[in-house]
Write a protein that holds these residues in place. Structure first.
Motif, PDB file in Angstrom:
ATOM      1  N   THR A 143       0.818  -1.220   0.000  1.00  0.00           N
ATOM      2  CA  THR A 143       0.000   0.000   0.000  1.00  0.00           C
ATOM      3  C   THR A 143       0.849   1.267   0.000  1.00  0.00           C
ATOM      4  N   LYS A 144       2.046   1.186   0.606  1.00  0.00           N
ATOM      5  CA  LYS A 144       2.945   2.340   0.615  1.00  0.00           C
ATOM      6  C   LYS A 144       4.368   1.856   0.400  1.00  0.00           C
ATOM      7  N   SER A 145       5.157   2.668  -0.262  1.00  0.00           N
ATOM      8  CA  SER A 145       6.559   2.339  -0.466  1.00  0.00           C
ATOM      9  C   SER A 145       7.299   3.569  -0.956  1.00  0.00           C
ATOM     10  N   LYS A 146       8.571   3.650  -0.615  1.00  0.00           N
ATOM     11  CA  LYS A 146       9.410   4.726  -1.129  1.00  0.00           C
ATOM     12  C   LYS A 146       9.723   4.516  -2.606  1.00  0.00           C
ATOM     13  N   CYS A 147       9.495   3.280  -3.082  1.00  0.00           N
ATOM     14  CA  CYS A 147       9.655   2.983  -4.508  1.00  0.00           C
ATOM     15  C   CYS A 147       8.252   2.866  -5.111  1.00  0.00           C
ATOM     16  N   PRO A 148       7.804   3.843  -5.892  1.00  0.00           N
ATOM     17  CA  PRO A 148       6.417   3.846  -6.395  1.00  0.00           C
ATOM     18  C   PRO A 148       6.044   2.613  -7.222  1.00  0.00           C
ATOM     19  N   SER A 149       7.025   1.955  -7.833  1.00  0.00           N
ATOM     20  CA  SER A 149       6.707   0.809  -8.693  1.00  0.00           C
ATOM     21  C   SER A 149       6.197  -0.391  -7.892  1.00  0.00           C
ATOM     22  N   TYR A 150       6.447  -0.411  -6.586  1.00  0.00           N
ATOM     23  CA  TYR A 150       5.971  -1.515  -5.757  1.00  0.00           C
ATOM     24  C   TYR A 150       4.517  -1.339  -5.323  1.00  0.00           C
ATOM     25  N   VAL A 151       4.038  -0.092  -5.272  1.00  0.00           N
ATOM     26  CA  VAL A 151       2.705   0.188  -4.746  1.00  0.00           C
ATOM     27  C   VAL A 151       1.650  -0.458  -5.648  1.00  0.00           C
ATOM     28  N   GLY A 152       0.717  -1.165  -5.029  1.00  0.00           N
ATOM     29  CA  GLY A 152      -0.357  -1.802  -5.781  1.00  0.00           C
ATOM     30  C   GLY A 152      -0.127  -3.263  -6.111  1.00  0.00           C
ATOM     31  N   ILE A 153       1.071  -3.765  -5.890  1.00  0.00           N
ATOM     32  CA  ILE A 153       1.348  -5.181  -6.187  1.00  0.00           C
ATOM     33  C   ILE A 153       0.623  -6.046  -5.156  1.00  0.00           C
ATOM     34  N   THR A 154      -0.122  -7.017  -5.646  1.00  0.00           N
ATOM     35  CA  THR A 154      -0.902  -7.912  -4.788  1.00  0.00           C
ATOM     36  C   THR A 154      -0.694  -9.350  -5.241  1.00  0.00           C
ATOM     37  N   GLY A 155      -0.569 -10.253  -4.281  1.00  0.00           N
ATOM     38  CA  GLY A 155      -0.403 -11.656  -4.642  1.00  0.00           C
ATOM     39  C   GLY A 155      -0.326 -12.540  -3.407  1.00  0.00           C
ATOM     40  N   ILE A 156      -0.175 -13.827  -3.668  1.00  0.00           N
ATOM     41  CA  ILE A 156      -0.067 -14.821  -2.597  1.00  0.00           C
ATOM     42  C   ILE A 156       1.389 -14.925  -2.164  1.00  0.00           C
ATOM     43  N   LEU A 157       1.627 -14.845  -0.861  1.00  0.00           N
ATOM     44  CA  LEU A 157       2.992 -14.945  -0.341  1.00  0.00           C
ATOM     45  C   LEU A 157       3.480 -16.391  -0.444  1.00  0.00           C
ATOM     46  N   LEU A 158       4.585 -16.583  -1.156  1.00  0.00           N
ATOM     47  CA  LEU A 158       5.156 -17.920  -1.324  1.00  0.00           C
ATOM     48  C   LEU A 158       6.368 -18.154  -0.436  1.00  0.00           C
ATOM     49  N   GLN A 159       7.210 -17.147  -0.312  1.00  0.00           N
ATOM     50  CA  GLN A 159       8.418 -17.298   0.494  1.00  0.00           C
ATOM     51  C   GLN A 159       8.669 -16.009   1.267  1.00  0.00           C
ATOM     52  N   GLU A 160       9.168 -16.179   2.488  1.00  0.00           N
ATOM     53  CA  GLU A 160       9.540 -15.032   3.315  1.00  0.00           C
ATOM     54  C   GLU A 160      10.923 -15.260   3.884  1.00  0.00           C
ATOM     55  N   THR A 161      11.786 -14.276   3.742  1.00  0.00           N
ATOM     56  CA  THR A 161      13.098 -14.310   4.385  1.00  0.00           C
ATOM     57  C   THR A 161      13.167 -13.122   5.345  1.00  0.00           C
ATOM     58  N   LYS A 162      14.337 -12.883   5.869  1.00  0.00           N
ATOM     59  CA  LYS A 162      14.472 -11.801   6.839  1.00  0.00           C
ATOM     60  C   LYS A 162      14.185 -10.444   6.207  1.00  0.00           C
ATOM     61  N   HIS A 163      14.504 -10.301   4.929  1.00  0.00           N
ATOM     62  CA  HIS A 163      14.429  -8.971   4.322  1.00  0.00           C
ATOM     63  C   HIS A 163      13.449  -8.857   3.153  1.00  0.00           C
ATOM     64  N   ILE A 164      12.905  -9.953   2.659  1.00  0.00           N
ATOM     65  CA  ILE A 164      12.057  -9.860   1.466  1.00  0.00           C
ATOM     66  C   ILE A 164      10.818 -10.742   1.579  1.00  0.00           C
ATOM     67  N   PHE A 165       9.811 -10.402   0.760  1.00  0.00           N
ATOM     68  CA  PHE A 165       8.653 -11.238   0.494  1.00  0.00           C
ATOM     69  C   PHE A 165       8.705 -11.651  -0.973  1.00  0.00           C
ATOM     70  N   LYS A 166       8.415 -12.921  -1.250  1.00  0.00           N
ATOM     71  CA  LYS A 166       8.246 -13.380  -2.624  1.00  0.00           C
ATOM     72  C   LYS A 166       6.781 -13.718  -2.814  1.00  0.00           C
ATOM     73  N   ILE A 167       6.131 -13.022  -3.763  1.00  0.00           N
ATOM     74  CA  ILE A 167       4.706 -13.249  -3.981  1.00  0.00           C
ATOM     75  C   ILE A 167       4.453 -13.567  -5.448  1.00  0.00           C
ATOM     76  N   ILE A 168       3.363 -14.281  -5.696  1.00  0.00           N
ATOM     77  CA  ILE A 168       2.935 -14.607  -7.055  1.00  0.00           C
ATOM     78  C   ILE A 168       1.652 -13.825  -7.329  1.00  0.00           C
ATOM     79  N   THR A 169       1.627 -13.074  -8.402  1.00  0.00           N
ATOM     80  CA  THR A 169       0.469 -12.240  -8.732  1.00  0.00           C
ATOM     81  C   THR A 169      -0.520 -13.019  -9.588  1.00  0.00           C
ATOM     82  N   LYS A 170      -1.704 -12.423  -9.788  1.00  0.00           N
ATOM     83  CA  LYS A 170      -2.720 -13.063 -10.625  1.00  0.00           C
ATOM     84  C   LYS A 170      -2.271 -13.178 -12.076  1.00  0.00           C
ATOM     85  N   GLU A 171      -1.293 -12.373 -12.448  1.00  0.00           N
ATOM     86  CA  GLU A 171      -0.750 -12.439 -13.806  1.00  0.00           C
ATOM     87  C   GLU A 171       0.350 -13.488 -13.925  1.00  0.00           C
TER      88      GLU A 171
END
Length: 220
Positions: A143-171
């Motif tokens: 919903t918010k990010s200092k990098c505008p290209s990330y805002v609006g990305i939605t998907g199912i969380l597949l992997q989580e590490t200490k610093h990142i989320f990996k998600i798969i979108t409907k596309e």
């Protein structure tokens, strides 16, 4: 008792046992020496007294077996896991529809964790549960990010590490979103919870013991 202990072997007993009968004095000396070796802590008088009253359990020495140390099987190191690419999701598996059953399992897991999500359930309780819960399978949105290209990305969380989320979108696109400087939302049964990534830089296994502050200003 003494006559029984020092009983001499007959010729027939000697032949059956394949031993040569010895004299009474030699037999008595042997028995005394044997008893002395077998009961080293007893005095001669105490030994005689005990033989007159009851049977004696002769001492014996056990050999201590050496305990072999079991070698623990060493697992793969983090570098070896990266080199083997164990956590990489193959391109043919990067499909949103494949992970919808995982999302349904996650929703049931959260309902059980919160003892059922009812309309009168306190949002603060759900928020506290989600912060310590396993989020694999949740649908999350940026919903918010200092990098505008990330805002609006939605998907199912597949992997989580200490610093990142990996998600798969409907596309059917696999996205890697850094937690730092991002705010995420998680929705389930009409309840929306916010996750501030900058304060969420922990492994999923470490969050269960983490105490999150309920108050305070949070910046991106």
């Amino acid at each position: 008792m003494k006559s029984v202990i020092y009983h001499a072997l007959s010729q027939k007993e000697a032949n059956d046992s394949d031993v040569q009968p010895s004299g009474a004095q030699r037999a008595e000396a042997f028995v005394r020496a044997f008893l002395k070796r077998s009961t080293p802590r007893m005095s001669p008088q105490a030994r005689e007294d005990q033989l007159q009253r009851k049977a004696v359990v002769l001492e014996y020495f056990t050999r201590h077996k050496r305990k072999e140390k079991k070698k623990k099987a060493k697992g793969l190191s983090a570098r070896q896991r990266r080199e083997l690419r164990l956590f990489d999701i193959k391109p043919e598996q990067q499909r949103y529809s494949l992970f919808l059953p995982l999302h349904e399992l996650w929703k049931q897991y959260i309902r059980d964790l919160c003892n059922g999500l009812k309309p009168d359930t306190q949002p603060q309780m759900i928020q506290a549960k989600l912060l310590k819960a396993d989020l694999h399978g949740a649908i999350i949105s940026v919903t918010k990010s200092k990098c505008p290209s990330y805002v609006g990305i939605t998907g199912i969380l597949l992997q989580e590490t200490k610093h990142i989320f990996k998600i798969i979108t409907k596309e059917d696109r696999l996205k890697v979103i850094p937690k730092l400087n991002c705010v995420f939302t998680v929705e389930i049964d009409g309840f929306i919870s916010y996750i501030y990534g900058s304060k969420f830089q922990l492994r999923s296994s470490e969050r269960s013991a983490k105490k999150f502050k309920a108050k305070g200003t949070i910046d991106l």
